[in-house]
Write a protein that holds these residues in place. Structure first.
Motif, PDB file in Angstrom:
ATOM      1  N   PRO A 169      66.397  10.985 -39.689  1.00  0.00           N
ATOM      2  CA  PRO A 169      67.197  11.078 -40.928  1.00  0.00           C
ATOM      3  C   PRO A 169      66.489  11.958 -41.959  1.00  0.00           C
ATOM      4  CG  PRO A 169      67.023   8.804 -40.174  1.00  0.00           C
ATOM      5  CD  PRO A 169      66.055   9.599 -39.352  1.00  0.00           C
ATOM      6  N   ASP A 170      67.265  12.578 -42.823  1.00  0.00           N
ATOM      7  CA  ASP A 170      66.703  13.372 -43.912  1.00  0.00           C
ATOM      8  C   ASP A 170      67.527  13.113 -45.165  1.00  0.00           C
ATOM      9  OD1 ASP A 170      69.070  14.960 -43.642  1.00  0.00           O
ATOM     10  OD2 ASP A 170      68.071  16.182 -42.129  1.00  0.00           O
ATOM     11  N   LYS A 171      67.199  13.815 -46.242  1.00  0.00           N
ATOM     12  CA  LYS A 171      67.861  13.572 -47.520  1.00  0.00           C
ATOM     13  C   LYS A 171      69.349  13.867 -47.445  1.00  0.00           C
ATOM     14  CE  LYS A 171      67.416  14.432 -52.472  1.00  0.00           C
ATOM     15  NZ  LYS A 171      66.630  15.108 -53.538  1.00  0.00           N
ATOM     16  N   LYS A 172      69.724  14.900 -46.699  1.00  0.00           N
ATOM     17  CA  LYS A 172      71.128  15.277 -46.595  1.00  0.00           C
ATOM     18  C   LYS A 172      71.916  14.343 -45.692  1.00  0.00           C
ATOM     19  CE  LYS A 172      74.014  19.390 -46.064  1.00  0.00           C
ATOM     20  NZ  LYS A 172      74.018  20.842 -45.723  1.00  0.00           N
ATOM     21  N   HIS A 173      71.246  13.821 -44.672  1.00  0.00           N
ATOM     22  CA  HIS A 173      71.886  12.901 -43.725  1.00  0.00           C
ATOM     23  C   HIS A 173      71.012  11.644 -43.596  1.00  0.00           C
ATOM     24  CE1 HIS A 173      73.368  16.939 -42.575  1.00  0.00           C
ATOM     25  NE2 HIS A 173      74.517  16.306 -42.452  1.00  0.00           N
ATOM     26  N   PRO A 174      71.053  10.761 -44.589  1.00  0.00           N
ATOM     27  CA  PRO A 174      70.154   9.592 -44.611  1.00  0.00           C
ATOM     28  C   PRO A 174      70.404   8.587 -43.500  1.00  0.00           C
ATOM     29  CG  PRO A 174      71.828   9.421 -46.333  1.00  0.00           C
ATOM     30  CD  PRO A 174      71.945  10.791 -45.763  1.00  0.00           C
ATOM     31  N   TYR A 175      71.583   8.646 -42.860  1.00  0.00           N
ATOM     32  CA  TYR A 175      71.866   7.716 -41.768  1.00  0.00           C
ATOM     33  C   TYR A 175      71.566   8.323 -40.401  1.00  0.00           C
ATOM     34  CZ  TYR A 175      74.271   5.099 -45.407  1.00  0.00           C
ATOM     35  OH  TYR A 175      74.573   4.408 -46.561  1.00  0.00           O
ATOM     36  N   GLY A 176      70.962   9.509 -40.402  1.00  0.00           N
ATOM     37  CA  GLY A 176      70.610  10.143 -39.144  1.00  0.00           C
ATOM     38  C   GLY A 176      71.738  11.005 -38.601  1.00  0.00           C
ATOM     39  N   TYR A 177      71.542  11.460 -37.362  1.00  0.00           N
ATOM     40  CA  TYR A 177      72.477  12.400 -36.743  1.00  0.00           C
ATOM     41  C   TYR A 177      73.153  11.806 -35.504  1.00  0.00           C
ATOM     42  CZ  TYR A 177      70.396  15.980 -39.732  1.00  0.00           C
ATOM     43  OH  TYR A 177      69.970  16.709 -40.826  1.00  0.00           O
ATOM     44  N   GLY A 178      73.138  10.496 -35.398  1.00  0.00           N
ATOM     45  CA  GLY A 178      73.648   9.836 -34.188  1.00  0.00           C
ATOM     46  C   GLY A 178      75.083  10.175 -33.843  1.00  0.00           C
ATOM     47  N   ARG A 179      75.924  10.415 -34.852  1.00  0.00           N
ATOM     48  CA  ARG A 179      77.337  10.686 -34.576  1.00  0.00           C
ATOM     49  C   ARG A 179      77.585  12.055 -33.965  1.00  0.00           C
ATOM     50  NH1 ARG A 179      80.444   7.889 -39.791  1.00  0.00           N
ATOM     51  NH2 ARG A 179      80.248   5.738 -39.038  1.00  0.00           N
ATOM     52  N   ILE A 180      76.528  12.869 -33.863  1.00  0.00           N
ATOM     53  CA  ILE A 180      76.689  14.155 -33.172  1.00  0.00           C
ATOM     54  C   ILE A 180      77.123  13.919 -31.732  1.00  0.00           C
ATOM     55  CG2 ILE A 180      75.368  16.095 -32.209  1.00  0.00           C
ATOM     56  CD1 ILE A 180      73.925  16.360 -34.807  1.00  0.00           C
ATOM     57  N   GLU A 181      76.711  12.786 -31.153  1.00  0.00           N
ATOM     58  CA  GLU A 181      77.130  12.478 -29.781  1.00  0.00           C
ATOM     59  C   GLU A 181      78.649  12.347 -29.699  1.00  0.00           C
ATOM     60  OE1 GLU A 181      75.110   9.590 -27.456  1.00  0.00           O
ATOM     61  OE2 GLU A 181      73.159   9.971 -28.362  1.00  0.00           O
ATOM     62  N   ASN A 182      79.276  11.829 -30.769  1.00  0.00           N
ATOM     63  CA  ASN A 182      80.731  11.744 -30.797  1.00  0.00           C
ATOM     64  C   ASN A 182      81.359  13.130 -30.899  1.00  0.00           C
ATOM     65  OD1 ASN A 182      80.018   9.007 -32.878  1.00  0.00           O
ATOM     66  ND2 ASN A 182      80.821   8.792 -30.806  1.00  0.00           N
ATOM     67  N   VAL A 183      80.732  13.992 -31.699  1.00  0.00           N
ATOM     68  CA  VAL A 183      81.222  15.371 -31.822  1.00  0.00           C
ATOM     69  C   VAL A 183      81.099  16.086 -30.484  1.00  0.00           C
ATOM     70  CG1 VAL A 183      80.908  17.580 -33.006  1.00  0.00           C
ATOM     71  CG2 VAL A 183      80.607  15.442 -34.266  1.00  0.00           C
ATOM     72  N   THR A 184      79.996  15.823 -29.785  1.00  0.00           N
ATOM     73  CA  THR A 184      79.799  16.403 -28.457  1.00  0.00           C
ATOM     74  C   THR A 184      80.906  15.969 -27.506  1.00  0.00           C
ATOM     75  OG1 THR A 184      77.400  16.396 -28.758  1.00  0.00           O
ATOM     76  CG2 THR A 184      78.209  16.572 -26.507  1.00  0.00           C
ATOM     77  N   SER A 185      81.285  14.718 -27.591  1.00  0.00           N
ATOM     78  CA  SER A 185      82.360  14.206 -26.734  1.00  0.00           C
ATOM     79  C   SER A 185      83.680  14.914 -27.016  1.00  0.00           C
ATOM     80  CB  SER A 185      82.520  12.695 -26.935  1.00  0.00           C
ATOM     81  OG  SER A 185      81.365  12.000 -26.534  1.00  0.00           O
ATOM     82  N   VAL A 186      83.921  15.262 -28.282  1.00  0.00           N
ATOM     83  CA  VAL A 186      85.129  16.015 -28.624  1.00  0.00           C
ATOM     84  C   VAL A 186      85.096  17.378 -27.936  1.00  0.00           C
ATOM     85  CG1 VAL A 186      86.390  17.150 -30.492  1.00  0.00           C
ATOM     86  CG2 VAL A 186      85.491  14.847 -30.826  1.00  0.00           C
ATOM     87  N   ALA A 187      83.938  18.038 -27.976  1.00  0.00           N
ATOM     88  CA  ALA A 187      83.803  19.337 -27.313  1.00  0.00           C
ATOM     89  C   ALA A 187      84.031  19.219 -25.807  1.00  0.00           C
ATOM     90  CB  ALA A 187      82.422  19.922 -27.595  1.00  0.00           C
ATOM     91  N   ILE A 188      83.492  18.144 -25.211  1.00  0.00           N
ATOM     92  CA  ILE A 188      83.696  17.911 -23.774  1.00  0.00           C
ATOM     93  C   ILE A 188      85.183  17.728 -23.478  1.00  0.00           C
ATOM     94  CG2 ILE A 188      83.288  16.272 -21.894  1.00  0.00           C
ATOM     95  CD1 ILE A 188      80.523  15.752 -23.091  1.00  0.00           C
ATOM     96  N   ALA A 189      85.863  16.994 -24.342  1.00  0.00           N
ATOM     97  CA  ALA A 189      87.290  16.757 -24.153  1.00  0.00           C
ATOM     98  C   ALA A 189      88.071  18.069 -24.197  1.00  0.00           C
ATOM     99  CB  ALA A 189      87.810  15.806 -25.233  1.00  0.00           C
TER     100      ALA A 189
END
Length: 366
Positions: free
Chosen positions: A65-85
């Motif tokens: 996590p960083d100041k811009k994304h304090p909850y981390g980047y975990g949801r990128i996996e969901n974005v990746t799934s959209v690309a796979i779809a």
């Protein structure tokens, strides 16, 4: 970190296996003139690309996590799934177009023993690969791996149907390649739509799993000082990070020091047991007096006249002002404000000298 390494390792194995199948099936399809085999090769290529995206998504999602994304980047996996779809959908649409062309302009496929053996081997490879990848996805809580494994298992069935088409062609000299291609394309498109919808639902935010929410509430309510646990709300920031909040009902005589110790103990235990970062709110309770009991009984009777009300909690009678407050959870299909107004009107008629504060909560968890 260990989860990331295992997901990458399994994905690399999937890429290698799929690329080998692409090469063999493409050669078989071109030599025999089989559109079904060629489309099967295209499907394997899309599977390989999906595994590449899974690796990229997993690595990006593991960033701190960083100041811009304090909850981390975990949801990128969901974005990746959209690309796979999207990749799966494009493959399915392209396959569908080629299949219709084959129906309109049929060409006889020329199968050899070698080509049939290769296809049969592909069936076995996809079956065992799919089972392995799916189990790994379940073990490491990776939706992408689970989807890839399920897709591979289904691919083995599709390849098996290609063998059936070859048998029909060899035995009865009837070409069903184009029609089989349409079926395969429809399956690919369906899989793409399902992956896309699942991924979008995860990004939008879906209802908490009932088993998890009930287990968490039971765990919180099990503390001796807690009279009830309500308003559980959980938000996923990737497969491994869950942040949420819950309200607990406690005796209004508890001191701030006692409440501090209790809430710290609960949040620490929940993190250790469930891996959930839980913020805890407080409902004070004073239903021990006869007057409070009588008012609560009348409130419950008024609420019971409205079956759309799913839960009543947070009941409290302010000993200084006499103000009565409580929360209601109303079914999404009902007009919550109208229900609230009707209940307040009924209670105000019973107790004209009291004020009623009714808070409408959302039905976000079981």
């Amino acid at each position: 970190m260990e989860r990331q390494k295992q997901i990458v390792r399994v994905s690399v194995l999937g890429i290698a296996a799929n690329l080998v199948l692409v090469a063999f099936k493409a050669v078989v399809g071109l030599v025999t003139g089989s559109i079904a085999v060629i489309l099967d090769a295209v499907n394997n290529l899309s599977d390989a690309l999906s595994s590449v995206l899974t690796i990229v998504g997993t690595k990006l999602a593991s960033r701190a996590p960083d100041k811009k994304h304090p909850y981390g980047y975990g949801r990128i996996e969901n974005v990746t799934s959209v690309a796979i779809a999207v990749i799966v959908l494009l493959a399915g649409i392209t396959s569908l177009r080629e299949s219709f062309s084959k129906i309109l302009h049929p060409e006889s496929a020329d199968y050899s023993v070698v080509s049939l053996v290769i296809i049969a081997a592909a069936v076995l490879v996809k079956f065992f690969l799919g089972r392995y990848v799916k189990r790994a996805g379940e073990k490491y809580n990776s939706d992408s791996l689970v989807a890839s494994g399920s897709d591979a298992l289904f691919d083995s069935v599709i390849s098996l149907s290609t063998l059936a088409a070859a048998a029909v062609s060899l035995l009865w000299h009837v070409s069903i390649e184009g029609y089989l291609g349409v079926v395969i394309s429809a399956v690919i498109v369906k899989a793409g739509v399902e992956i896309l919808l699942d991924s979008l639902n995860a990004i939008i935010g879906y209802r908490v799993d009932s088993e998890l929410s009930r287990s968490l509430k039971d765990a919180v309510a099990a503390y001796a000082e807690v009279r009830g646990a309500y308003d559980l709300s959980l938000h996923r920031y990737g497969p491994e990070k869950i942040i949420g909040s819950v309200h607990i009902e406690v005796d209004d005589s508890m001191s701030a020091r006692e409440l501090h110790a209790l809430t710290r103990r609960i949040s620490t235990d929940i993190m250790e047991q469930y891996g959930v970062l839980l913020t805890i709110g407080i409902y004070a309770s004073n239903i021990g007096g006869e007057e409070e009991k009588r008012i609560r009984a009348d409130v419950e009777a008024a609420v019971a006249e409205h079956p759309e009300v799913l839960e009543l909690h947070g009941f409290y009678v302010d000993p200084e002002t006499g103000r009565v407050s409580f929360d209601l959870i109303v079914d999404f299909s009902a007009d919550a404000r109208a229900t609230c107004a009707a209940i307040r009107e009924k209670l105000s008629a019973l107790y004209p000298d009291r004020s009623f504060d009714i808070v409408l909560d959302s039905d976000v968890s079981d």
